[in-house]
Write an enzyme that holds these catalytic residues in place. Structure first.
Site, PDB file in Angstrom:
ATOM      1  CB  THR A 185      -0.908   0.035   1.239  1.00  0.00           C
ATOM      2  OG1 THR A 185      -0.071   0.102   2.404  1.00  0.00           O
ATOM      3  CG2 THR A 185      -1.787  -1.203   1.327  1.00  0.00           C
ATOM      4  CD  GLU A 330      -5.346  -2.557   1.429  1.00  0.00           C
ATOM      5  OE1 GLU A 330      -5.540  -1.933   0.350  1.00  0.00           O
ATOM      6  OE2 GLU A 330      -4.948  -1.998   2.463  1.00  0.00           O
ATOM      7  CE  LYS A 434     -14.528  10.231  14.676  1.00  0.00           C
ATOM      8  NZ  LYS A 434     -13.118  10.154  14.218  1.00  0.00           N
ATOM      9  CD1 TRP A 439     -18.540  11.437  12.834  1.00  0.00           C
ATOM     10  CD2 TRP A 439     -18.752   9.733  11.395  1.00  0.00           C
ATOM     11  NE1 TRP A 439     -18.123  10.301  13.459  1.00  0.00           N
ATOM     12  CE2 TRP A 439     -18.240   9.237  12.610  1.00  0.00           C
ATOM     13  CE3 TRP A 439     -18.961   8.845  10.337  1.00  0.00           C
ATOM     14  CZ2 TRP A 439     -17.935   7.899  12.798  1.00  0.00           C
ATOM     15  CZ3 TRP A 439     -18.647   7.511  10.527  1.00  0.00           C
ATOM     16  CH2 TRP A 439     -18.134   7.045  11.744  1.00  0.00           C
TER      17      TRP A 439
HETATM   18  P1  ADP Z   1      -3.392   3.723  -0.061  1.00  0.00           P
HETATM   19  O1  ADP Z   1      -4.325   2.886   0.790  1.00  0.00           O
HETATM   20  O2  ADP Z   1      -2.009   3.495   0.285  1.00  0.00           O
HETATM   21  O3  ADP Z   1      -3.801   5.157  -0.182  1.00  0.00           O
HETATM   22  P2  ADP Z   1      -4.783   2.658  -2.300  1.00  0.00           P
HETATM   23  O4  ADP Z   1      -4.684   3.141  -3.664  1.00  0.00           O
HETATM   24  O5  ADP Z   1      -4.883   1.213  -2.072  1.00  0.00           O
HETATM   25  O6  ADP Z   1      -3.542   3.201  -1.557  1.00  0.00           O
HETATM   26  O7  ADP Z   1      -5.997   3.408  -1.639  1.00  0.00           O
HETATM   27  C1  ADP Z   1      -7.276   2.866  -1.522  1.00  0.00           C
HETATM   28  C2  ADP Z   1      -8.163   3.916  -0.951  1.00  0.00           C
HETATM   29  O8  ADP Z   1      -8.347   4.979  -1.882  1.00  0.00           O
HETATM   30  C3  ADP Z   1      -9.559   3.454  -0.632  1.00  0.00           C
HETATM   31  O9  ADP Z   1      -9.609   2.778   0.604  1.00  0.00           O
HETATM   32  C4  ADP Z   1     -10.304   4.798  -0.599  1.00  0.00           C
HETATM   33  O10 ADP Z   1     -10.109   5.469   0.634  1.00  0.00           O
HETATM   34  C5  ADP Z   1      -9.614   5.588  -1.671  1.00  0.00           C
HETATM   35  N1  ADP Z   1     -10.413   5.538  -2.901  1.00  0.00           N
HETATM   36  C6  ADP Z   1     -10.215   4.789  -3.990  1.00  0.00           C
HETATM   37  N2  ADP Z   1     -11.147   5.033  -4.929  1.00  0.00           N
HETATM   38  C7  ADP Z   1     -11.998   5.953  -4.431  1.00  0.00           C
HETATM   39  C8  ADP Z   1     -13.185   6.620  -4.898  1.00  0.00           C
HETATM   40  N3  ADP Z   1     -13.692   6.401  -6.113  1.00  0.00           N
HETATM   41  N4  ADP Z   1     -13.764   7.509  -4.073  1.00  0.00           N
HETATM   42  C9  ADP Z   1     -13.260   7.759  -2.856  1.00  0.00           C
HETATM   43  N5  ADP Z   1     -12.157   7.183  -2.354  1.00  0.00           N
HETATM   44  C10 ADP Z   1     -11.522   6.289  -3.127  1.00  0.00           C
END
Ligand code: ADP
Length: 534
Positions: A185, A330, A434, A439
């Protein structure tokens, strides 16, 4: 039924045999280098033979430290199919994180772009001394790296050279459950954590990408793969595209709007995939320059929320839909994609497309409250998304985590789910603001503020507040020459969001800090606020 193993070897063979004249284009700065799938597959065979010659065996990790290009794709094919594990290193990690992941994954070989040698060298002696071989791709000065490793790298072409043979490569039989690739990640919310993809998960995920209800890749497509190959497998496009015979356009390090505009004009892709910040840059470039997107049927965007204003602007200016998708490292990553449900009148389509996405076939999603109760799929009940499916990771590599329970992964994303599987992410649980026991969604606020004609980017964080616990602070990048104040923005925003959401703190900055995969870096914004430098 036959128990046919679901392996990347089948993906490789299918593209090689059925679509041998589909092509891979690598942008070189002013034109593209091209190679047929048949040639790329032959070179992947040569690479596998070369790596075997270096002593790479079953399950050994072979890392890449590369931009998106043909050789990177060859490694995507060769390494898993020879039974080893492809580890795509994120070239934008901080040196300490890079050192950590190289050692944690125990990379035996690192294939790197010569131009990135100085960046790789920053991982330091301790991490790099454990790597047995460095393989240089392309020409360039590698002295910075050589100094740290105490040796010269091998050359990619030497390793493959002489190994390119006609005829079928005899790839070994593999267990579909063995690891094929791994990706860490990006560490947006902590230390990078490793995810190991199996052949089986990659195979199923690739089929999912071909489905008409997701990206619907076919041989008629040509995909511009802007999302890096180290960011969640470039969202599955290299394997999905190869399996479908889709031409792949690889932009290398040329990710700036003028280059992308040339790739669109000269190579006529039908699809493009990138994070919203990339599409935003191209949009602003298009204000003064010609951007020809007449070949494009759709662009996909994800990694962070896609502002509605951005999608509307693309429709208006280029006549091109941006399709929003959601996923994580993931989750391989594709898990949801935002197409309107049947019967949606055209004037309401954007309301659906601006949602995070609809769960794709093959995965299951639910919303869970803080105390672990499964909430209703009513589009209202707010909780954390949990997900399961054959291409969702069951654990982090060698890192215990409480995010896995009863066969589900806790995503860390907070939002709602409706009865038809539409997800709406409100925030990452760490970013949610918060205020007075309620929220506030920083994502919603950002997207709404970015709808203002003078705003280019907006990042919102919660800052401590004596009375309300937290209140939103908006960091805004304005268009050049714009003359608006925080008060102007607040009064523009007032009819558009709940009154108690209105930020009372506005900061104007030249640029927002970004993470290694192009998301607004809220950790840094919070740190700057805590230090008093915002
Ligand atoms: P990292 O977790 O290291 O930032 P990732 O690319 O795996 O790298 O990130 C996944 C996260 O990106 C998701 O859990 C979410 O929070 C965010 N994400 C991905 N696509 C979207 C989307 N279309 N809208 C909002 N958040 C998104």
């Amino acid at each position: 039924m036959q128990d046919f193993p679901l392996t990347i070897t089948h993906i490789l063979r299918h593209g090689q045999e059925i679509y041998s004249d589909s092509e891979v284009f690598t942008w070189q700065g002013d034109s593209a280098r091209r190679a047929s799938f048949g040639d790329v597959a032959a070179r992947a065979g040569a690479l596998a033979r070369g790596l075997s010659g270096l002593g790479v065996g079953d399950s050994d990790r072979v890392a890449t430290f590369c931009w998106n290009h043909q050789e990177h794709l060859e490694a995507y094919l060769a390494v898993p199919c020879m039974g080893a594990v492809l580890h795509t290193l994120n070239i934008r990690l901080f040196p300490a994180q890079l050192a950590y992941v190289i050692q944690h994954a125990e990379d035996k070989v690192v294939c790197f772009d010569a131009s990135l040698a100085p960046v790789l060298s920053r991982a330091g002696k301790e991490a790099l001394s454990k790597v047995e071989h460095f393989v240089q791709i392309g020409a360039g000065d590698t002295s910075a790296l050589d100094e740290v490793t105490g040796r010269s790298p091998l050359l990619y072409d030497d390793i493959c050279g002489g190994n390119v043979r006609d005829g079928e490569m005899s790839w070994p039989d593999l267990d579909e459950r063995q690891a094929a690739a791994m990706c860490y990640t990006s560490g947006t919310t902590g230390e990078p954590k490793g995810v190991a993809y199996s052949h089986r998960s990659t195979f199923l995920h690739s089929l999912a990408l071909l489905a008409a209800c997701s990206t619907g890749l076919t041989e008629a497509d040509r995909a511009l793969v802007i999302v890096p190959m180290f960011h969640a497998n470039a969202w599955g496009l290299p394997y999905g595209g190869w399996l479908a015979g889709t031409d792949l356009v690889m932009p290398r390090e040329f990710l700036q709007a003028p280059h992308l505009a040339r790739m669109f004009a000269e190579l006529s892709p039908t699809l493009g995939a990138g994070v919203p910040t990339i599409w935003n840059d191209l949009l602003h470039y298009g204000e003064t320059q010609t951007v020809d997107m007449s070949s494009v049927r759709a662009l996909t965007a994800g990694g962070s929320a896609v502002p509605r204003a951005l999608m509307e602007a693309y429709e208006e200016r280029f006549g091109v839909p941006i399709i929003q998708a959601w996923g994580m490292t993931e989750t391989s990553p594709l898990a949801a994609i935002a197409y309107p449900p049947r019967g949606t009148p055209p004037e309401e389509a954007m309301d659906w497309r601006a949602k995070t996405g609809r769960v794709v076939p093959g995965v299951e999603v639910r919303v869970v409250s803080e105390d672990g109760a499964v909430l209703a799929c009513d589009g209202q009940s707010l909780g954390e998304f949990e997900i399961r499916g054959p291409w969702i990771t069951a654990e982090y590599y060698k890192t215990p985590s409480d995010r896995f329970h009863d066969g589900w992964l806790k995503t860390g994303d907070v939002g709602t789910l409706d009865e038809r599987g539409f997800m709406q992410i409100h925030d990452r649980s760490k970013d949610v603001i918060k205020s007075g026991g309620e929220w506030i969604s920083s994502v919603d606020l950002e997207n709404t503020i970015m709808g203002h004609p003078d705003v280019i980017e907006a990042g919102v964080i919660g800052v401590p507040d004596e009375r309300w616990q937290e209140r939103p602070l908006a960091c805004v990048v304005l268009r050049e020459g714009a003359n608006v104040s925080g008060e102007d923005l607040a009064s523009w925003l007032e009819p558009r969001v709940a009154k108690w959401w209105l930020p009372e703190h506005w900061v104007f900055v030249e640029a927002l800090p970004k993470t290694s995969v192009g998301k607004f870096d809220k950790l840094t914004l919070r740190k700057r606020y805590a230090e008093g430098s915002l």
